[in-house]
Scaffold this motif. Sequence first.
Motif, PDB file in Angstrom:
ATOM      1  N   ALA A   1       3.201   9.228  -6.230  1.00  0.00           N
ATOM      2  CA  ALA A   1       3.854  10.515  -5.969  1.00  0.00           C
ATOM      3  C   ALA A   1       4.983  10.765  -6.969  1.00  0.00           C
ATOM      4  O   ALA A   1       5.141  11.883  -7.485  1.00  0.00           O
ATOM      5  CB  ALA A   1       4.382  10.550  -4.539  1.00  0.00           C
ATOM      6  N   VAL A   2       5.771   9.739  -7.262  1.00  0.00           N
ATOM      7  CA  VAL A   2       6.850   9.878  -8.251  1.00  0.00           C
ATOM      8  C   VAL A   2       6.259  10.145  -9.627  1.00  0.00           C
ATOM      9  O   VAL A   2       6.760  10.989 -10.387  1.00  0.00           O
ATOM     10  CB  VAL A   2       7.738   8.617  -8.270  1.00  0.00           C
ATOM     11  CG1 VAL A   2       8.757   8.695  -9.402  1.00  0.00           C
ATOM     12  CG2 VAL A   2       8.458   8.437  -6.936  1.00  0.00           C
ATOM     13  N   ARG A   3       5.182   9.452  -9.957  1.00  0.00           N
ATOM     14  CA  ARG A   3       4.548   9.640 -11.265  1.00  0.00           C
ATOM     15  C   ARG A   3       4.033  11.068 -11.432  1.00  0.00           C
ATOM     16  O   ARG A   3       4.168  11.663 -12.516  1.00  0.00           O
ATOM     17  CB  ARG A   3       3.406   8.640 -11.446  1.00  0.00           C
ATOM     18  CG  ARG A   3       2.773   8.655 -12.846  1.00  0.00           C
ATOM     19  CD  ARG A   3       1.641   7.659 -12.956  1.00  0.00           C
ATOM     20  NE  ARG A   3       2.118   6.296 -12.803  1.00  0.00           N
ATOM     21  CZ  ARG A   3       1.910   5.541 -11.722  1.00  0.00           C
ATOM     22  NH1 ARG A   3       1.222   6.030 -10.697  1.00  0.00           N
ATOM     23  NH2 ARG A   3       2.375   4.318 -11.654  1.00  0.00           N
ATOM     24  N   ARG A   4       3.454  11.624 -10.378  1.00  0.00           N
ATOM     25  CA  ARG A   4       2.963  13.003 -10.471  1.00  0.00           C
ATOM     26  C   ARG A   4       4.099  13.992 -10.731  1.00  0.00           C
ATOM     27  O   ARG A   4       3.951  14.934 -11.517  1.00  0.00           O
ATOM     28  CB  ARG A   4       2.212  13.379  -9.191  1.00  0.00           C
ATOM     29  CG  ARG A   4       0.830  12.744  -9.077  1.00  0.00           C
ATOM     30  CD  ARG A   4       0.017  13.389  -7.960  1.00  0.00           C
ATOM     31  NE  ARG A   4       0.599  13.132  -6.640  1.00  0.00           N
ATOM     32  CZ  ARG A   4       0.308  12.085  -5.885  1.00  0.00           C
ATOM     33  NH1 ARG A   4      -0.549  11.172  -6.334  1.00  0.00           N
ATOM     34  NH2 ARG A   4       0.863  11.928  -4.697  1.00  0.00           N
TER      35      ARG A   4
ATOM     36  N   LEU B   1       0.822  -1.203   0.000  1.00  0.00           N
ATOM     37  CA  LEU B   1       0.000   0.000   0.000  1.00  0.00           C
ATOM     38  C   LEU B   1       0.863   1.261   0.000  1.00  0.00           C
ATOM     39  O   LEU B   1       0.581   2.234  -0.716  1.00  0.00           O
ATOM     40  CB  LEU B   1      -0.923  -0.001   1.221  1.00  0.00           C
ATOM     41  CG  LEU B   1      -2.003  -1.102   1.231  1.00  0.00           C
ATOM     42  CD1 LEU B   1      -2.781  -1.058   2.534  1.00  0.00           C
ATOM     43  CD2 LEU B   1      -2.938  -0.957   0.033  1.00  0.00           C
ATOM     44  N   ALA B   2       1.938   1.254   0.796  1.00  0.00           N
ATOM     45  CA  ALA B   2       2.843   2.408   0.823  1.00  0.00           C
ATOM     46  C   ALA B   2       3.558   2.565  -0.514  1.00  0.00           C
ATOM     47  O   ALA B   2       3.771   3.690  -0.994  1.00  0.00           O
ATOM     48  CB  ALA B   2       3.849   2.253   1.959  1.00  0.00           C
ATOM     49  N   TRP B   3       3.927   1.448  -1.124  1.00  0.00           N
ATOM     50  CA  TRP B   3       4.604   1.485  -2.424  1.00  0.00           C
ATOM     51  C   TRP B   3       3.717   2.136  -3.478  1.00  0.00           C
ATOM     52  O   TRP B   3       4.171   2.953  -4.277  1.00  0.00           O
ATOM     53  CB  TRP B   3       5.014   0.085  -2.845  1.00  0.00           C
ATOM     54  CG  TRP B   3       5.168  -0.097  -4.324  1.00  0.00           C
ATOM     55  CD1 TRP B   3       4.393  -0.845  -5.156  1.00  0.00           C
ATOM     56  CD2 TRP B   3       6.176   0.495  -5.166  1.00  0.00           C
ATOM     57  NE1 TRP B   3       4.833  -0.762  -6.450  1.00  0.00           N
ATOM     58  CE2 TRP B   3       5.926   0.054  -6.482  1.00  0.00           C
ATOM     59  CE3 TRP B   3       7.246   1.353  -4.923  1.00  0.00           C
ATOM     60  CZ2 TRP B   3       6.715   0.449  -7.554  1.00  0.00           C
ATOM     61  CZ3 TRP B   3       8.041   1.747  -6.005  1.00  0.00           C
ATOM     62  CH2 TRP B   3       7.771   1.292  -7.293  1.00  0.00           C
ATOM     63  N   ARG B   4       2.443   1.784  -3.483  1.00  0.00           N
ATOM     64  CA  ARG B   4       1.540   2.360  -4.478  1.00  0.00           C
ATOM     65  C   ARG B   4       1.420   3.870  -4.300  1.00  0.00           C
ATOM     66  O   ARG B   4       1.403   4.623  -5.284  1.00  0.00           O
ATOM     67  CB  ARG B   4       0.169   1.697  -4.376  1.00  0.00           C
ATOM     68  CG  ARG B   4       0.157   0.274  -4.946  1.00  0.00           C
ATOM     69  CD  ARG B   4      -1.196  -0.387  -4.823  1.00  0.00           C
ATOM     70  NE  ARG B   4      -1.225  -1.645  -5.549  1.00  0.00           N
ATOM     71  CZ  ARG B   4      -2.239  -2.501  -5.514  1.00  0.00           C
ATOM     72  NH1 ARG B   4      -3.299  -2.241  -4.756  1.00  0.00           N
ATOM     73  NH2 ARG B   4      -2.195  -3.629  -6.216  1.00  0.00           N
ATOM     74  N   ASP B   5       1.364   4.323  -3.046  1.00  0.00           N
ATOM     75  CA  ASP B   5       1.297   5.763  -2.788  1.00  0.00           C
ATOM     76  C   ASP B   5       2.584   6.453  -3.229  1.00  0.00           C
ATOM     77  O   ASP B   5       2.552   7.549  -3.813  1.00  0.00           O
ATOM     78  CB  ASP B   5       1.048   6.019  -1.299  1.00  0.00           C
ATOM     79  CG  ASP B   5      -0.355   5.632  -0.866  1.00  0.00           C
ATOM     80  OD1 ASP B   5      -1.232   5.496  -1.736  1.00  0.00           O
ATOM     81  OD2 ASP B   5      -0.566   5.433   0.350  1.00  0.00           O
TER      82      ASP B   5
ATOM     83  N   PRO C   1       7.437  13.441   3.299  1.00  0.00           N
ATOM     84  CA  PRO C   1       8.405  12.673   4.103  1.00  0.00           C
ATOM     85  C   PRO C   1       7.913  11.290   4.495  1.00  0.00           C
ATOM     86  O   PRO C   1       8.699  10.348   4.569  1.00  0.00           O
ATOM     87  CB  PRO C   1       8.618  13.565   5.334  1.00  0.00           C
ATOM     88  CG  PRO C   1       8.309  14.946   4.860  1.00  0.00           C
ATOM     89  CD  PRO C   1       7.217  14.795   3.853  1.00  0.00           C
ATOM     90  N   ALA C   2       6.618  11.152   4.723  1.00  0.00           N
ATOM     91  CA  ALA C   2       6.090   9.842   5.136  1.00  0.00           C
ATOM     92  C   ALA C   2       6.304   8.776   4.068  1.00  0.00           C
ATOM     93  O   ALA C   2       6.395   7.584   4.384  1.00  0.00           O
ATOM     94  CB  ALA C   2       4.597   9.961   5.466  1.00  0.00           C
ATOM     95  N   LEU C   3       6.388   9.199   2.807  1.00  0.00           N
ATOM     96  CA  LEU C   3       6.580   8.238   1.719  1.00  0.00           C
ATOM     97  C   LEU C   3       8.049   8.016   1.380  1.00  0.00           C
ATOM     98  O   LEU C   3       8.370   7.111   0.604  1.00  0.00           O
ATOM     99  CB  LEU C   3       5.840   8.723   0.460  1.00  0.00           C
ATOM    100  CG  LEU C   3       4.315   8.782   0.562  1.00  0.00           C
ATOM    101  CD1 LEU C   3       3.728   9.365  -0.724  1.00  0.00           C
ATOM    102  CD2 LEU C   3       3.740   7.402   0.833  1.00  0.00           C
ATOM    103  N   GLN C   4       8.928   8.829   1.949  1.00  0.00           N
ATOM    104  CA  GLN C   4      10.340   8.720   1.611  1.00  0.00           C
ATOM    105  C   GLN C   4      10.947   7.401   2.069  1.00  0.00           C
ATOM    106  O   GLN C   4      12.037   7.023   1.609  1.00  0.00           O
ATOM    107  CB  GLN C   4      11.121   9.886   2.234  1.00  0.00           C
ATOM    108  CG  GLN C   4      10.798  11.242   1.638  1.00  0.00           C
ATOM    109  CD  GLN C   4      11.293  11.398   0.197  1.00  0.00           C
ATOM    110  OE1 GLN C   4      12.015  10.570  -0.331  1.00  0.00           O
ATOM    111  NE2 GLN C   4      10.872  12.477  -0.438  1.00  0.00           N
ATOM    112  N   ARG C   5      10.265   6.673   2.942  1.00  0.00           N
ATOM    113  CA  ARG C   5      10.784   5.378   3.379  1.00  0.00           C
ATOM    114  C   ARG C   5      10.818   4.375   2.238  1.00  0.00           C
ATOM    115  O   ARG C   5      11.491   3.350   2.315  1.00  0.00           O
ATOM    116  CB  ARG C   5       9.933   4.838   4.533  1.00  0.00           C
ATOM    117  CG  ARG C   5      10.050   5.636   5.811  1.00  0.00           C
ATOM    118  CD  ARG C   5       9.211   5.059   6.926  1.00  0.00           C
ATOM    119  NE  ARG C   5       7.774   5.177   6.668  1.00  0.00           N
ATOM    120  CZ  ARG C   5       6.830   4.728   7.495  1.00  0.00           C
ATOM    121  NH1 ARG C   5       7.180   4.129   8.629  1.00  0.00           N
ATOM    122  NH2 ARG C   5       5.553   4.880   7.207  1.00  0.00           N
TER     123      ARG C   5
END
Length: 482
Positions: A385-388, A377-381, A412-416
């Motif tokens: 974000a990268v695609r945008r 789920l985190a990977w999809r988010d 930052p929450a997605l930077q993991r």
Amino acid sequence: MPAMTDLPMTDLRGLVVGAGLTWALAFVGVGLGADLQVWGDGALFSYAVAVRDTWGFHWHNIPGRLVTHVVAHLPAEASVGPTGSAHAGIVLYGLLLFAAPLLGLGATVVVDRTPGRRIFVAACLSTALLCPLVFPCPTEMWMAHAVFWPTLALCHGAPLTRGATLAIAAALLALVFTHEGGVVLAAAILAVQALRGPRTTRFLRTAAALAVALAAWAVVKLTIRPDDYISAVLTTAAFRFVDPDNLLDPVVLLIAAAVAIFAGLAGALRRIGIAAAVACAFGATVLLLVAYWLVLDRALLAENRYPLRTVLLIGPPVLAGLAVVRTLDDEGRLPTWLRRPAADLAMRARRIGPVIAAGALLLVMLIHAVETTKFVLAWRDYADAVRRLATGTASDPALGDPRFVSATRIAPALQRLAWNSTTPYLSVLIAPGFAPTRLVVDPTATYFWISCATATRNAAETSGIPPDARDLLRRLACLHRP
């Protein structure tokens, strides 16, 4: 279904086999369904497949790991030419990579001659316990784990014929060419074979086949040298690989704590005469896990999946040794010095019992399932974000080009989920038609996969990636590896 207070050993074996096969199938379904083959270093490998230059991009630097290249990368790369579809090649790469555990289990069950197929059962246990910690990292140790188990089964039980000897030689050759850790796993197989006696035909056959494999491996390693740029990186990575601190991950500690709490509760409830003690302990542990995930959990097993490949070096030899010791004990061939420790171990296993063992396995499977779901789920988010950024208009010219945009714009929450050295390749791969308007660059990156010369050559060739995207990557490479 047997009650949790009366579980036959055969049912425990069935549970182990079912867990191993379920995870082996899940790796393929989840991996391809979520496009996990482009996460982490997989972005670089997938891009190299798409432009049909896997050897030039990286594999010439690690010739001692040719099995993954031959099994997963070359077929995928070859498929891009006839089909003209880079996407098809990337999917095939993911399929071949993620299917390795399933194919390894299939080969093991075919060649395993131990009573009750003990080696196959151990392989299933190893797949269920260890592989989810590493999935979906495209580490060559993933392939080493898949090759290890059928190789062990062949060395242990293959008939003393010329054909079987050739099969063992080929399997050991494949194992040592998966990863440097594969050499350690091959040595573990030889050590297990030594339990039969250092003068037995099976041990001598394995030793001779391994000597030939190691000689071939040494020749390749000495002949095909890595680029100067990457040599130091490989040395650093080797030390990180054997660092025991890799095991101090929150998820590993969570697994250890859950199993300990379950076993302790089950023992305590039994001693005070609680009916269905094991079931009560299991339910209580699950409730504690749910409370932890809902209230306290802040961890995400993402980048640490790569260093956790250490478990694939430690775990399989231990499980293999236990399976072979049990088999030799049944056959009356166990060395005298091992009989007492084996008897003590068997007594401890009987005290634990199949019921508690089954409960512990189910708890580990639950944790793996939840942590894998959290990761996907985190990977999809993160990918969204990268695609945008890759398809947007924001720009950070300070990175070296007006068409570069900083990955630090991502929350930052997605930077993991970030993998700074492969973010630019990921931004190309997930853009519609592989045509980003911006190249997403992580300014914290200190390692750059390809040189300016390689990127320039690649930009001039025809491939399934549009020329503009290849030119963006050329600009990045020439800024940092002129």
